[in-house]
Scaffold this active site. Structure first.
Site, PDB file in Angstrom:
ATOM      1  N   ASP A  16      -2.935  44.253   5.675  1.00  0.00           N
ATOM      2  CA  ASP A  16      -4.457  44.013   5.356  1.00  0.00           C
ATOM      3  C   ASP A  16      -4.868  44.027   3.933  1.00  0.00           C
ATOM      4  O   ASP A  16      -4.131  44.620   3.057  1.00  0.00           O
ATOM      5  CB  ASP A  16      -5.126  44.734   6.541  1.00  0.00           C
ATOM      6  CG  ASP A  16      -6.659  44.489   6.783  1.00  0.00           C
ATOM      7  OD1 ASP A  16      -6.798  43.284   6.598  1.00  0.00           O
ATOM      8  OD2 ASP A  16      -7.366  45.387   7.081  1.00  0.00           O
ATOM      9  N   HIS A  17      -5.968  43.534   3.547  1.00  0.00           N
ATOM     10  CA  HIS A  17      -6.492  43.510   2.348  1.00  0.00           C
ATOM     11  C   HIS A  17      -5.498  44.117   1.296  1.00  0.00           C
ATOM     12  O   HIS A  17      -5.960  45.209   0.815  1.00  0.00           O
ATOM     13  CB  HIS A  17      -7.892  44.118   2.270  1.00  0.00           C
ATOM     14  CG  HIS A  17      -9.074  43.514   3.395  1.00  0.00           C
ATOM     15  ND1 HIS A  17      -9.773  42.725   2.698  1.00  0.00           N
ATOM     16  CD2 HIS A  17      -9.467  43.926   4.387  1.00  0.00           C
ATOM     17  CE1 HIS A  17     -10.599  42.274   3.841  1.00  0.00           C
ATOM     18  NE2 HIS A  17     -10.269  42.984   4.674  1.00  0.00           N
ATOM     19  N   THR A  52     -12.077  50.280  12.352  1.00  0.00           N
ATOM     20  CA  THR A  52     -12.893  51.302  12.504  1.00  0.00           C
ATOM     21  C   THR A  52     -12.818  51.987  13.756  1.00  0.00           C
ATOM     22  O   THR A  52     -12.648  53.153  13.903  1.00  0.00           O
ATOM     23  CB  THR A  52     -14.488  50.983  12.247  1.00  0.00           C
ATOM     24  OG1 THR A  52     -14.380  50.671  10.656  1.00  0.00           O
ATOM     25  CG2 THR A  52     -15.196  52.390  12.065  1.00  0.00           C
ATOM     26  N   ASN A  55      -9.878  41.245  13.725  1.00  0.00           N
ATOM     27  CA  ASN A  55      -9.421  42.217  13.261  1.00  0.00           C
ATOM     28  C   ASN A  55     -10.279  43.417  13.549  1.00  0.00           C
ATOM     29  O   ASN A  55     -11.519  43.513  13.828  1.00  0.00           O
ATOM     30  CB  ASN A  55      -9.720  42.339  11.574  1.00  0.00           C
ATOM     31  CG  ASN A  55      -8.718  41.506  10.886  1.00  0.00           C
ATOM     32  OD1 ASN A  55      -7.958  40.656  11.472  1.00  0.00           O
ATOM     33  ND2 ASN A  55      -8.801  41.462   9.621  1.00  0.00           N
ATOM     34  N   HIS A  99     -13.259  39.247  10.309  1.00  0.00           N
ATOM     35  CA  HIS A  99     -13.145  40.649   9.699  1.00  0.00           C
ATOM     36  C   HIS A  99     -14.235  41.488  10.361  1.00  0.00           C
ATOM     37  O   HIS A  99     -15.242  40.859  10.716  1.00  0.00           O
ATOM     38  CB  HIS A  99     -13.105  40.760   8.397  1.00  0.00           C
ATOM     39  CG  HIS A  99     -11.911  40.780   7.910  1.00  0.00           C
ATOM     40  ND1 HIS A  99     -10.912  40.999   7.176  1.00  0.00           N
ATOM     41  CD2 HIS A  99     -11.078  39.075   7.632  1.00  0.00           C
ATOM     42  CE1 HIS A  99      -9.628  40.637   6.769  1.00  0.00           C
ATOM     43  NE2 HIS A  99     -10.028  39.295   7.122  1.00  0.00           N
ATOM     44  N   GLU A 117      -9.045  35.393   1.250  1.00  0.00           N
ATOM     45  CA  GLU A 117     -10.362  35.673   1.652  1.00  0.00           C
ATOM     46  C   GLU A 117     -10.978  34.789   0.446  1.00  0.00           C
ATOM     47  O   GLU A 117     -10.913  34.719  -0.502  1.00  0.00           O
ATOM     48  CB  GLU A 117     -10.328  37.073   1.548  1.00  0.00           C
ATOM     49  CG  GLU A 117     -11.994  37.331   1.631  1.00  0.00           C
ATOM     50  CD  GLU A 117     -12.453  38.901   1.887  1.00  0.00           C
ATOM     51  OE1 GLU A 117     -11.324  39.595   2.370  1.00  0.00           O
ATOM     52  OE2 GLU A 117     -13.252  39.371   1.702  1.00  0.00           O
ATOM     53  N   ASP A 127      -6.377  39.956  -1.102  1.00  0.00           N
ATOM     54  CA  ASP A 127      -7.754  39.859  -1.248  1.00  0.00           C
ATOM     55  C   ASP A 127      -7.954  39.977  -2.840  1.00  0.00           C
ATOM     56  O   ASP A 127      -8.011  40.878  -3.077  1.00  0.00           O
ATOM     57  CB  ASP A 127      -8.204  41.035  -0.448  1.00  0.00           C
ATOM     58  CG  ASP A 127      -9.670  41.032  -0.572  1.00  0.00           C
ATOM     59  OD1 ASP A 127     -10.437  40.302  -1.314  1.00  0.00           O
ATOM     60  OD2 ASP A 127     -10.184  41.685   0.069  1.00  0.00           O
ATOM     61  N   THR A 169     -15.108  45.827  14.615  1.00  0.00           N
ATOM     62  CA  THR A 169     -15.837  47.093  15.544  1.00  0.00           C
ATOM     63  C   THR A 169     -17.350  46.936  15.338  1.00  0.00           C
ATOM     64  O   THR A 169     -18.157  46.580  14.609  1.00  0.00           O
ATOM     65  CB  THR A 169     -15.430  48.200  14.560  1.00  0.00           C
ATOM     66  OG1 THR A 169     -13.900  48.397  14.525  1.00  0.00           O
ATOM     67  CG2 THR A 169     -16.084  49.579  15.115  1.00  0.00           C
TER      68      THR A 169
HETATM   69  P1  13P Z   1     -13.598  46.958  11.189  1.00  0.00           P
HETATM   70  O1  13P Z   1     -13.223  48.389  10.674  1.00  0.00           O
HETATM   71  O2  13P Z   1     -15.218  46.721  10.989  1.00  0.00           O
HETATM   72  O3  13P Z   1     -13.137  47.057  12.758  1.00  0.00           O
HETATM   73  O4  13P Z   1     -12.904  45.532  10.549  1.00  0.00           O
HETATM   74  C1  13P Z   1     -11.628  45.669  10.592  1.00  0.00           C
HETATM   75  C2  13P Z   1     -11.159  44.509   9.217  1.00  0.00           C
HETATM   76  O5  13P Z   1     -11.726  43.763   9.152  1.00  0.00           O
HETATM   77  C3  13P Z   1      -9.828  44.817   8.944  1.00  0.00           C
HETATM   78  O6  13P Z   1      -9.816  43.965   7.663  1.00  0.00           O
END
Ligand code: 13P
Length: 284
Positions: free
Chosen positions: A82-83, A233, A230, A208, A134, A104, A211
């Site tokens: 991720d990122h 959190t 994604n 993205h 991104e 990213d 959550t």
């Molecule tokens: P959240 O932490 O808001 O679920 O986002 C996750 C995310 O986009 C990871 O790249």
């Protein structure tokens, strides 16, 4: 099944108008919760690792756990970085066996973002590793990337077209008004941007900041082309709440495996709800 990249799973998701859950894991227990939830529901799934998590455990150790879970699973599992801003870490993950990576470089000026993202595609593509890139700046904190409200901006659809045409990522993450972390108030999603970008680029979109989004927001974004959804959190909260909740309820008992089981159950419960909502159950 051995680990797969995101290509087939995301193109099927676009065609079938469902979303594949991409869940940020922290350790073996959380990775196991993701795979176990996906198996129970017969869903394809993406295990995501933040750059910090890779550095914490070491790439080979982390990949070893994930590969062992994927090899035994009856559903396709991709492992995605991720990122990541660091090309050396991206290279390390590619060499260690990740099947997908995200560059990213969204904080850089457009041409620089484009050139760095292109470099990663050139590094990954010959090894059959998929790439997410991104554009725009997604507000909130993810890993060691902090974007303040005043510095966030949505992706520009014209730039998005040019970016995707020149970079050719396998998955595209335009900033559309969602945020990493806990939402303060209701997010304003730029559905018109998502729609225009998805239709014009014809590249699967990553949503993205999953959550805390309302069910209706997920459904609408997925219908418009978000094939990868994604969630991070929520898993961090379940990881800690599942652990501490058990201990609070049984505070004289020091049985670590029961605590880990409660933590696993708490994470898996949320992941099951997500997969059902995203529509990928039964699509493995
Ligand atoms: P959240 O932490 O808001 O679920 O986002 C996750 C995310 O986009 C990871 O790249």
């Amino acid at each position: 099944m051995s680990l797969v990249n995101m290509k087939a799973m995301l193109s099927k998701a676009v065609a079938g108008k469902y979303g594949v859950g991409a869940f940020n894991i922290l350790d073996y227990n959380s990775a196991k919760a993701v795979v176990s939830a996906a198996e129970d529901l017969g869903a394809p799934v993406i295990i995501q690792t933040s750059a910090k998590t890779v550095t914490f455990w070491g790439s080979r150790t982390l990949l070893g756990w994930i590969r062992e879970l994927a090899d035994r699973a009856q559903v396709p599992v991709a492992v995605h970085l991720d990122h990541c801003k660091d090309l050396d870490l991206i290279r390390e993950c590619i060499d260690a066996g990740w099947t997908s990576v995200m560059i990213d470089a969204s904080a850089k000026p457009f041409e620089e973002n484009l050139s760095l993202s292109r470099q990663v595609v050139e590094m990954a593509c010959p090894k059959d590793i998929t790439v997410e890139a991104e554009l725009g700046a997604i507000v909130g904190v993810e890993d060691d990337i902090h974007v303040k409200e005043q510095d966030s901006h949505l992706a520009d659809p014209k730039q998005a077209m040019e970016f995707c045409a020149r970079v050719r990522p396998d998955c595209f993450a335009p900033a559309i008004g969602t945020a990493h972390g806990i939402y303060q108030g209701e997010p304003k999603i730029a559905y018109h941007i998502l729609d225009e970008v998805a239709r014009n680029t014809r590249i699967p979109i990553a949503l993205h900041g999953g959550t805390g989004l309302a069910d209706e927001v997920f459904r609408r974004c997925i219908a418009l082309g978000c094939a990868k959804v994604n969630i991070s959190t929520q898993i961090k909260h379940a990881f800690i709440d599942g652990f501490t909740g058990y201990h609070t309820a049984h505070n004289t008992q020091y049985d670590p495996l029961k605590v880990l089981r409660a933590q696993f159950d708490e994470m898996k419960k949320g992941i099951i709800e997500n997969i059902k909502l995203f529509g990928s159950a039964g699509k493995a």
